[in-house]
Design a protein around this motif. Structure first.
Motif, PDB file in Angstrom:
ATOM      1  N   THR A 222       0.816  -1.207   0.000  1.00 35.30           N
ATOM      2  CA  THR A 222       0.000   0.000   0.000  1.00 35.30           C
ATOM      3  C   THR A 222       0.852   1.261   0.000  1.00 35.30           C
ATOM      4  O   THR A 222       2.063   1.224   0.210  1.00 35.30           O
ATOM      5  CB  THR A 222      -0.908   0.047   1.250  1.00 35.30           C
ATOM      6  OG1 THR A 222      -0.098   0.352   2.397  1.00 35.30           O
ATOM      7  CG2 THR A 222      -1.635  -1.266   1.466  1.00 35.30           C
ATOM      8  N   TYR A 301      -7.000 -10.419  -2.977  1.00 35.50           N
ATOM      9  CA  TYR A 301      -6.691  -9.061  -2.544  1.00 35.50           C
ATOM     10  C   TYR A 301      -7.888  -8.432  -1.823  1.00 35.50           C
ATOM     11  O   TYR A 301      -7.726  -7.717  -0.831  1.00 35.50           O
ATOM     12  CB  TYR A 301      -6.291  -8.210  -3.745  1.00 35.50           C
ATOM     13  CG  TYR A 301      -4.989  -8.616  -4.385  1.00 35.50           C
ATOM     14  CD1 TYR A 301      -3.802  -8.613  -3.661  1.00 35.50           C
ATOM     15  CD2 TYR A 301      -4.935  -8.987  -5.726  1.00 35.50           C
ATOM     16  CE1 TYR A 301      -2.603  -8.970  -4.248  1.00 35.50           C
ATOM     17  CE2 TYR A 301      -3.729  -9.351  -6.325  1.00 35.50           C
ATOM     18  CZ  TYR A 301      -2.573  -9.345  -5.579  1.00 35.50           C
ATOM     19  OH  TYR A 301      -1.389  -9.700  -6.163  1.00 35.50           O
ATOM     20  N   GLU A 302      -9.088  -8.694  -2.326  1.00 38.12           N
ATOM     21  CA  GLU A 302     -10.285  -8.151  -1.683  1.00 38.12           C
ATOM     22  C   GLU A 302     -10.469  -8.765  -0.295  1.00 38.12           C
ATOM     23  O   GLU A 302     -10.829  -8.063   0.664  1.00 38.12           O
ATOM     24  CB  GLU A 302     -11.504  -8.417  -2.565  1.00 38.12           C
ATOM     25  CG  GLU A 302     -11.476  -7.636  -3.875  1.00 38.12           C
ATOM     26  CD  GLU A 302     -12.575  -8.048  -4.833  1.00 38.12           C
ATOM     27  OE1 GLU A 302     -13.350  -8.977  -4.481  1.00 38.12           O
ATOM     28  OE2 GLU A 302     -12.685  -7.448  -5.919  1.00 38.12           O
ATOM     29  N   THR A 305      -7.911  -7.213   2.066  1.00 37.55           N
ATOM     30  CA  THR A 305      -8.301  -5.846   2.400  1.00 37.55           C
ATOM     31  C   THR A 305      -9.349  -5.838   3.502  1.00 37.55           C
ATOM     32  O   THR A 305      -9.268  -5.057   4.463  1.00 37.55           O
ATOM     33  CB  THR A 305      -8.831  -5.127   1.148  1.00 37.55           C
ATOM     34  OG1 THR A 305      -7.773  -5.038   0.174  1.00 37.55           O
ATOM     35  CG2 THR A 305      -9.317  -3.730   1.484  1.00 37.55           C
ATOM     36  N   GLU A 309      -8.605  -4.216   7.197  1.00 39.60           N
ATOM     37  CA  GLU A 309      -9.437  -3.085   7.634  1.00 39.60           C
ATOM     38  C   GLU A 309     -10.184  -3.418   8.924  1.00 39.60           C
ATOM     39  O   GLU A 309     -10.393  -2.536   9.772  1.00 39.60           O
ATOM     40  CB  GLU A 309     -10.400  -2.699   6.519  1.00 39.60           C
ATOM     41  CG  GLU A 309      -9.703  -2.044   5.337  1.00 39.60           C
ATOM     42  CD  GLU A 309     -10.642  -1.611   4.232  1.00 39.60           C
ATOM     43  OE1 GLU A 309     -10.215  -0.814   3.362  1.00 39.60           O
ATOM     44  OE2 GLU A 309     -11.814  -2.058   4.237  1.00 39.60           O
ATOM     45  N   LEU A 316      -8.048   0.864   4.267  1.00 43.18           N
ATOM     46  CA  LEU A 316      -6.660   0.612   3.876  1.00 43.18           C
ATOM     47  C   LEU A 316      -6.189   1.714   2.925  1.00 43.18           C
ATOM     48  O   LEU A 316      -6.958   2.184   2.090  1.00 43.18           O
ATOM     49  CB  LEU A 316      -6.589  -0.739   3.162  1.00 43.18           C
ATOM     50  CG  LEU A 316      -5.238  -1.422   2.990  1.00 43.18           C
ATOM     51  CD1 LEU A 316      -4.638  -1.752   4.346  1.00 43.18           C
ATOM     52  CD2 LEU A 316      -5.404  -2.703   2.178  1.00 43.18           C
TER      53      LEU A 316
END
Length: 373
Positions: A222, A301-302, A305, A309, A316
């Motif tokens: 990130t 990835y989802e 995340t 979070e 994020l």
């Protein structure tokens, strides 16, 4: 003594380090301009917490000691003794953490069970909802994109080290000698092949089919978080992955709490560490079946995340990088590494799996001791 090291990833570089430390001359050959494989595409975690008891844990603890010593001499590694936290959300996950703290080797790992308030005192960025957290004091971190470069700079300063990039070793031509793709022969008193996940070609020719497989993973990084993440962070899926957590409590977790379908499909766990620039390196997945996909997929990835979070209690930062990597792992995952004499004076060292960054200093030290450097 003159040592020829083939492969400039972290395992090869640590072999070069130990050879130079013992007063030997090193010629280090790399097929690319610099290493571009698993040694860069990882978390940079010195991960003691999940290692199996016995040889694996002993290797990781020795490597942790070596990393700290080397980091004191080579600041460019970015060594930080940050420890790790694994937040747990319910009684099943908490029971696995309690079983870990009850292990005979818990003190060697620096395990401690913290309340949520105590965990937030250690890592204030964890503002999300969880019940408690497993603390591992012995975990640490380095910067994977910088480590080999910093080590190489320090090695070059000794005057005993020569780096030869953009050369692919094609043949073991005789005892203690290899030939590269420019037709040059390099002869020493010992040759160590640290080829990483490149298991065909030269490796197959000199060693045949070895009990090592390739594993693919996906990760991301990130933009800066805007505040310190003072520890590495894992989630309870890491309990399902790392051998240190095997226990009746883990069996109960596996039976009583189904893993998220995306995490299960991609054999996932959350690991997260903050880089020196403030960004977060987050992963990962595990793919074992060949042929590997050539692209990355979004579902993992989802999922990551959402998990991150939920721990941070905030959105994020923007994802700046996504990547895939491949590493070599012993098929018998209880083995720390595959070390084999393939010719007189020539050894192959590969297959540390996801513990390569963690254990490489101790793996190389063992090679040096066994070869009598």
């Amino acid at each position: 003594m003159k040592v020829i090291v083939v492969g400039a990833g972290v395992v090869g570089t640590m072999h070069a380090w130990h050879a130079v430390e013992r007063g030997h001359e090193v010629v280090h050959i790399e097929r690319e301009a610099e290493a571009r494989g698993a040694s860069l595409r990882n978390f940079g975690q010195i991960w003691v917490s999940g290692r199996a008891g016995g040889e694996e844990l002993d290797t990781a603890l020795r490597a942790r000691e070596l990393w700290e010593g080397i980091g004191g001499r080579v600041p460019g590694l970015g060594f930080r003794a940050i420890g790790s936290l694994t937040p747990v959300r319910n009684e099943l996950e908490l029971a696995v953490a309690e079983a870990a703290v009850a292990r005979p080797d818990a003190a060697a790992r620096g395990y401690k069970l913290l309340t949520a308030a105590e965990a937030r005192a250690v890592n204030p960025a964890l503002r999300g909802a969880f019940e408690a957290a497993l603390w591992c004091e012995r975990d640490a971190a380095v910067e994977p994109r910088l480590a080999q470069l910093a080590l190489r700079e320090a090695l070059l300063a000794t005057g005993k080290y020569t780096f030869l990039p953009n050369r692919e070793v094609r043949d073991v031509v005789r005892e203690n000698a290899v030939r590269d793709d420019r037709g040059e022969t390099h002869t020493g008193d010992a040759v160590v092949l640290c080829t990483g996940a490149a298991l065909s070609g030269l490796v197959r020719e000199v060693a045949g089919e070895i009990p090592v497989r390739r594993v693919r993973l996906q990760m991301m990084q990130t933009a800066p978080l805007g505040e310190p993440l003072t520890t590495s962070v894992a989630d309870a899926d890491s309990f399902r992955y790392y051998p240190a957590y095997a226990s009746p409590a883990l069996d109960a977790l596996n039976e009583g709490q189904a893993q998220d379908p995306t995490a299960a499909a991609h054999k996932m766990q959350l690991l997260m560490v903050q880089r020196l620039d403030g960004g977060l390196t987050i992963g990962d997945t595990h793919e074992y079946e060949h042929p590997f996909a050539f692209d990355t997929v979004e579902d993992p990835y989802e999922h990551l995340t959402r998990v991150v979070e939920s721990f941070l209690g905030r959105p994020l930062p923007k994802i700046r990088r996504r990547w895939a990597g491949v590493y070599a792992q012993c098929v018998d995952t209880s083995r720390v590494v595959h070390r084999q004499r393939v010719r007189d004076g020539v050894w192959l060292v590969t297959g540390p799996g996801g513990r390569g960054m963690t254990c490489s200093p101790a793996i190389a030290e063992t090679t040096a001791n066994e070869l009598g450097w």
